[in-house]
Write an enzyme that holds these catalytic residues in place. Structure first.
Site, short mmCIF file in Angstrom:
data_model
loop_
_atom_site.label_atom_id
_atom_site.label_comp_id
_atom_site.label_asym_id
_atom_site.label_seq_id
_atom_site.Cartn_x
_atom_site.Cartn_y
_atom_site.Cartn_z
N GLY A 110 0.83 -1.20 0.00
CA GLY A 110 0.00 0.00 0.00
C GLY A 110 0.86 1.26 0.00
O GLY A 110 0.62 2.19 -0.75
N GLU A 166 7.11 3.68 4.44
CA GLU A 166 7.45 4.80 5.33
C GLU A 166 8.88 5.28 5.24
O GLU A 166 9.40 5.83 6.22
CB GLU A 166 7.14 4.38 6.77
CG GLU A 166 8.09 3.30 7.36
CD GLU A 166 7.61 1.87 7.24
OE1 GLU A 166 6.79 1.59 6.35
OE2 GLU A 166 8.06 1.02 8.03
N ASN A 167 9.59 5.12 4.11
CA ASN A 167 10.98 5.58 4.00
C ASN A 167 11.16 6.95 4.64
O ASN A 167 10.33 7.83 4.48
CB ASN A 167 11.37 5.71 2.53
CG ASN A 167 10.88 4.53 1.72
OD1 ASN A 167 11.24 3.41 1.98
ND2 ASN A 167 10.01 4.80 0.75
N GLU A 186 1.77 5.82 7.76
CA GLU A 186 3.17 6.00 7.31
C GLU A 186 3.82 7.15 8.05
O GLU A 186 4.98 7.08 8.43
CB GLU A 186 3.24 6.21 5.80
CG GLU A 186 2.58 5.13 4.94
CD GLU A 186 2.92 3.71 5.32
OE1 GLU A 186 4.03 3.47 5.83
OE2 GLU A 186 2.07 2.82 5.13
#
Ligand code: B3K
Ligand code: ZN
Length: 870
Positions: A258, A261-262, A295
């Site tokens: 989906g 979260e970098n 995120e």
């Protein structure tokens, strides 16, 4: 294939002080040069780096190139036996992102370079310590053609962009925060952007950017608003502020998950960014808000404090799901949010816990780390966190969270560290509680009641048990927080006085069940009270409670805990469903208990109940939940029971349903506020029920709604009704929708799903035909999910004994697995109910599973999930 074990964990032998990554992006190949400053922490340790696939161009230690006698290279590892205690490591690799169909590591989607490194795909980019407990600071440069790739992004602060003069340019980025490599990201392409700012509560201004394909910027505003709400909420709820100058979200069309979260550079599946009234439903608006929040919340729970190893995945995922659920509750309505979350948990996670792939929230072994991204790790993990909050109360939980960040900011830690941070400041002992992390399976709590009028005593006996799961034949008792109340005849909560019952810091009565069997005696009960137990679903357990029907109907009407009002209605509905299924299997007449229908009708007429709550009450238990409860999954009987139940409701409540529909239809059609969305949901559910009777008047209403719809929610709701018909209305609507959206894959996916989830007997043939449709692209994950995974979740048509869906599905899994293992493995869940099929069907399913597993080149992802069924 080999398994990996938690017990084999060893801390890293090297510390990496920093790494420089230079990316040189071309059309036919890319070069990556990584330069790390390394210190050995285990004397004598050889240098062992993970790497799968990147072509090794050169390796240098302290500037000196090694020749092939100085290192060993396998398909998974690069080893250098002798390295100094402190050195500079330089590695150059070459990749072909344009040919990367697995969509992991560095790949290309519609001409845009992007990355997905979680869990273990950084190793497809370069040779590195691909493990979350090696945290370091990153400096990144990206060099590419200026016209094709005007936007060059990575994590952290943008330092500068240099024009190289030859039609190429080079961007410099530096992330001041140490991070594990799974949080690294890069994007290069020609993208549109919208910009905004957020001022943190300490007064720092953060630049916010949402990137998407040119022309789609207008659909990015909802994501931007959601981001700002999330940033504010995390400050208010947990005191957590954002820690960089920029926060970027990029929408990508080909994306396995989906979103990701970098650090500072979230990469999202387009379907979770793009939304406007014409192209997104209320549910899409809601999902975007909650995933953007999820995120964002990872910035603290996942990024600042990260995982020691992948077995700890729930440390960040369970906690972050918990946080996004709390956020959504605050943005919408806590009561209905809780109901939705529990519905989701039951449909997916309880099924997982009961199936052949059951695993603990903190697993202790696996074949493929990719398979850890399950609803057990995410949703059950969130329940485990919620139970901690229930035990210590909300205030106590906040105190524990503060302690968690105080102790572990900047570290890579374990679920045990988390439990200690919550329990210790609250003076609690979570030793037994930690079994929720180590033991798989859904416990059952058996409830027995007794009332002694002469002593004015009410006795509650609770017994817990948990069925064996693969690898865990016996279970120790769990520490189960049960939120309880005893109600008087008016439905008022009585003060409770009993040993073993305490109030938490929110003033709620909690029983902490720890033994296999415990008895609680409540004194001073002048009349037999009505029990309301497991309020707010305070623990992920199954209740075994033979409550009197009168008590259940009383609770449906009067329980002040809205979760339990609805829960008791579900219990009644579930019993009716089972009865109907049994009757259908015996070919008996299918009649529905009138008392239930009347109660539903009364609720619809109740002006005090909120539309959101009414919608939850109207929703019957899902077929996936019923399939877990029934001994046999008989698709025909399920279908007959479903139709009979829904038709009976439609008939009994016809007037109330029609009035509800008329009251809310056509109102505030362009408002996506959660309240208005709930009105729309209720009236569309009403229409759905009414349509069960196939009354031409109603079908006309549905058709009119389709053609006159002013938003996608109404259009889709009507299309779903028409898609169940065998009439020209069906074809007309589907054709029209296709023409309207054929160039917009995110929206067209809904057109695939509506056909794949239709309960008509021809669905399989239609799905087969759609896989050949020019708009269907088997390499696009969203296409596969919307058509094939949606069909796999169509319990009735997937398991229809008259057709052969299993063979078709097995062919699809084999074909997709060869290109994209992660997407293929997500289809495998369709076979979760194999053990419940009747013998002939079960044989067919098992022989297809065997056929898949026999494919030698099958990925370990699909193999691990399927072979457990054999
Ligand atoms: N952490 C990502 C999921 C990555 C999937 C890896 N195969 C999204 C999330 O949970 O926030
Ligand atoms: Zn997550």
């Amino acid at each position: 294939q080999e398994k990996i074990f938690l017990k084999d964990y060893k801390s890293p032998d090297f510390t990496v002080d920093n790494v420089n990554l230079d990316f040189i992006l071309n059309e036919d190949f890319c070069r990556v040069i990584s330069q790390s400053q390394v210190r050995k922490t285990t004397p004598g340790a050889p240098l062992l780096l993970n790497g799968e696939g990147p072509k090794l161009i050169s390796i240098k230690v302290d500037g000196k190139a090694l020749d092939s006698s100085q290192y060993e290279l396998t398909s998974e590892e690069l080893m250098v036996k002798d390295v100094p205690d402190q050195f500079t490591l330089e590695i150059e690799t070459e990749l072909q992102p344009q040919n990367n169909t697995a969509l992991e590591g560095l790949y290309k989607s519609n001409g845009i370079f992007c990355t997905q490194c979680e869990a273990q795909s950084f190793r497809t980019i370069t040779y590195f310590w691909d493990r979350p407990d090696v945290m370091t600071s990153y400096s990144v440069t990206i060099e590419a053609d200026k016209t094709k790739y005007p936007v060059l992004l990575s994590n952290g602060d943008r330092l500068k962009v240099e024009d190289l003069g030859n039609g190429r340019h080079k961007a410099y980025w530096k992330d001041p925060h140490k991070k594990p490599c799974y949080l690294f990201a890069l994007v290069a392409g020609d993208l549109g952007v919208i910009r905004d700012t957020f001022t943190t509560r300490s007064g720092r201004k953060v630049n916010l950017e949402v990137y998407a394909a040119h022309g789609k910027q207008d659909r990015c505003h909802h994501a931007m608003e959601s981001l700002k709400k999330s940033m504010k909420w995390d400050e208010e709820a947990f005191g957590l502020e954002y820690d960089l100058n920029d926060y970027m979200i990029v929408a990508i069309d080909d994306f396995n998950a989906g979103a990701m979260e970098n650090k500072g550079l979230n990469i999202f599946n387009s379907r979770l960014v793009l939304a406007d009234t014409a192209s997104a439903t209320d549910t899409d608006f809601f999902s975007i808000e909650s995933v953007v929040a999820h995120e964002y919340f990872h910035n603290w729970t996942g990024n600042r404090v990260t995982l020691r190893d992948w077995f700890q995945l729930s440390l960040k995922e369970g906690l972050t799901v918990f946080r996004d659920q709390e956020f959504s509750g605050d943005m919408t309505d806590r009561g209905t949010q809780r109901i939705d979350d529990v519905d989701g948990l039951r449909a997916a996670q309880f099924a997982e816990d009961a199936g052949t792939n059951a695993h603990p929230v903190r697993p202790d072994s696996c074949m493929s780390v990719d398979n850890f991204f399950t609803s057990t790790i995410y949703e059950k993990g969130a329940e485990v966190i919620r139970m901690m909050q229930t035990i210590v109360g909300r205030k106590g939980f906040r105190k524990g969270m503060d302690e968690y960040f105080r102790r572990h900011d900047g570290q890579a830690v374990t679920t045990e560290d988390f439990a200690a941070a919550i329990s210790e400041p609250n003076g609690k002992d979570f030793t037994q509680f930690r079994r929720w992390y180590s033991q798989a399976g859904t416990p059952t709590v058996k409830v027995q009641e007794a009332y002694d009028a002469s002593k004015k005593e009410y006795t509650l006996t609770l017994e817990q048990s948990c069925a064996p799961t693969p690898g865990q034949p016996t279970k120790e008792p769990f520490h189960i927080p049960l939120m309880v109340a005893l109600l008087d005849k008016q439905g008022k909560e009585l003060p409770l006085n009993a040993k073993g019952v305490h109030t938490n810091s929110d003033g709620k009565y909690i029983i902490e069940l720890r033994e296999a069997r415990e008895v609680y005696t409540f004194t001073g009960m002048n009349e037999k009270p009505v029990l309301s137990i497991l309020r707010e679903f305070s623990a992920p357990v199954t209740l075994q409670w033979a409550a009197a029907a009168d008590d259940l109907y009383f609770l449906v009407e009067k329980d002040p805990d809205s979760f339990n009002r609805r829960e008791m209605a579900q219990k009644l509905a579930s019993d009716i469903y089972s009865d109907l299924i049994a009757k259908a299997r015996k070919k008996e007449a299918l009649t529905v208990e009138p008392r239930f229908l009347k109660a539903l009708n009364a609720l619809l007429l109740d002006t005090k109940a909120s539309p959101a709550f009414k919608a939850k009450m109207l929703q019957l238990p899902s077929l996936h939940v019923l399939a877990q409860k029934e001994a046999v999954l008989d698709a025909n009987a399920f279908y007959a029971a479903r139709n009979a139940f829904r038709t009976a409701i439609a008939k009994e409540c016809r007037q109330a349903l029609l009035d509800t529909y008329r009251q809310y239809h056509g109102v505030e059609t362009k408002n996506h506020d959660s309240k208005v969305g709930a009105h729309r949901r209720l009236k569309n559910m009403a229409l759905g029920y009414l349509a069960e009777t196939k009354d031409p008047e109603i079908l006309k209403l549905a058709s009119e709604q389709y053609w006159k719809a002013e938003n996608l929610t109404d259009r889709m709701a009507a299309m779903a009704i028409l898609a169940e018909l065998d009439s020209p209305e069906r074809t007309k609507a589907l054709d029209h929708f296709y023409q309207e959206w054929k160039n917009d894959s995110v929206v067209l996916n809904k057109w695939f799903t509506v056909q794949a989830t239709s309960l008509r007997p021809h669905t399989l043939d239609e799905v087969k035909a759609l896989t050949k449709h020019p708009a269907f692209n088997i390499t696009n994950p969203n296409n596969v999910y919307s058509l094939l995974r949606a069909f796999g979740s169509n319990l009735i048509r997937f398991n229809d004994p008259q057709t052969d869906a299993f063979k078709f599905y097995a062919d699809c899994i084999i074909e997709i697995d060869a290109k994209n293992p992660q997407v293929a493995s997500r289809l495998c869940a369709a076979f979760n109910f194999v053990q419940k099929l009747e013998p002939a069907m079960k044989d067919r399913a098992l022989s297809e599973i065997k056929r898949i597993v026999a494919v030698e080149t099958l990925s370990k992802n699909s193999r691990e999930l399927l072979q457990s069924a054999l």
